[in-house]
Design a protein around this motif. Structure first.
Motif, PDB file in Angstrom:
ATOM      1  N   PRO A 124       0.710  -1.204   0.080  1.00 38.73           N
ATOM      2  CA  PRO A 124      -0.034   0.044  -0.074  1.00 38.73           C
ATOM      3  C   PRO A 124       0.928   1.302  -0.127  1.00 38.73           C
ATOM      4  O   PRO A 124       0.138   2.251  -0.145  1.00 38.73           O
ATOM      5  N   GLU A 125       2.099   1.123   0.010  1.00 42.52           N
ATOM      6  CA  GLU A 125       2.960   2.383  -0.143  1.00 42.52           C
ATOM      7  C   GLU A 125       3.554   2.596  -1.469  1.00 42.52           C
ATOM      8  O   GLU A 125       4.455   3.483  -1.652  1.00 42.52           O
ATOM      9  N   ARG A 126       3.044   1.995  -2.235  1.00 45.02           N
ATOM     10  CA  ARG A 126       3.378   1.969  -3.733  1.00 45.02           C
ATOM     11  C   ARG A 126       2.453   2.543  -4.796  1.00 45.02           C
ATOM     12  O   ARG A 126       1.524   2.231  -4.626  1.00 45.02           O
ATOM     13  N   PHE A 127       2.775   3.463  -5.451  1.00 48.28           N
ATOM     14  CA  PHE A 127       1.903   4.163  -6.309  1.00 48.28           C
ATOM     15  C   PHE A 127       2.723   4.404  -7.626  1.00 48.28           C
ATOM     16  O   PHE A 127       3.779   4.532  -7.818  1.00 48.28           O
ATOM     17  N   ILE A 128       1.773   4.282  -8.837  1.00 46.86           N
ATOM     18  CA  ILE A 128       2.329   4.276 -10.111  1.00 46.86           C
ATOM     19  C   ILE A 128       1.655   5.222 -10.882  1.00 46.86           C
ATOM     20  O   ILE A 128       0.279   5.269 -10.797  1.00 46.86           O
ATOM     21  N   VAL A 129       2.170   6.176 -11.511  1.00 46.38           N
ATOM     22  CA  VAL A 129       1.432   7.264 -12.348  1.00 46.38           C
ATOM     23  C   VAL A 129       1.567   6.754 -13.784  1.00 46.38           C
ATOM     24  O   VAL A 129       2.857   6.639 -14.451  1.00 46.38           O
TER      25      VAL A 129
END
Length: 94
Positions: A42-47
């Protein structure tokens, strides 16, 4: 294009994404973008952004507005990666 982010501040990254997306809405060649949130981390994001052509992306990336328009998200960039972004071309589609 993919840009990788890492943070425990989910609300902050969502707000920064909203600001950047609003700023970039009129950029020529940008077809759209999405903010992806890690299911298993949950601490990973991708645009993920989609462009009409590699040339359109390159023109924007090399322009003056590039740094300013993406600044709100920059603090969330995943600095543990040697390259916190990726540029890909579609080679097959079904």
């Amino acid at each position: 294009m993919l840009i990788y982010h890492a943070t425990s501040d989910a609300a902050g990254v969502r707000e920064a994404y909203r600001r950047v997306s609003s700023e970039m809405a009129a950029v020529p060649g940008l077809l759209g973008n999405e903010l992806l949130h890690g299911v298993h981390d949950p601490e990973r994001f991708i645009v993920l952004s989609r462009w009409s052509s590699l040339e359109g992306f390159t023109t924007w990336e090399q322009g003056q507005e590039h740094k300013g328009s993406t600044e709100p998200l920059r603090r969330y960039r995943d600095t543990t990666m040697s390259m916190p972004f990726g540029v890909y071309e579609v080679t097959a589609e079904y």
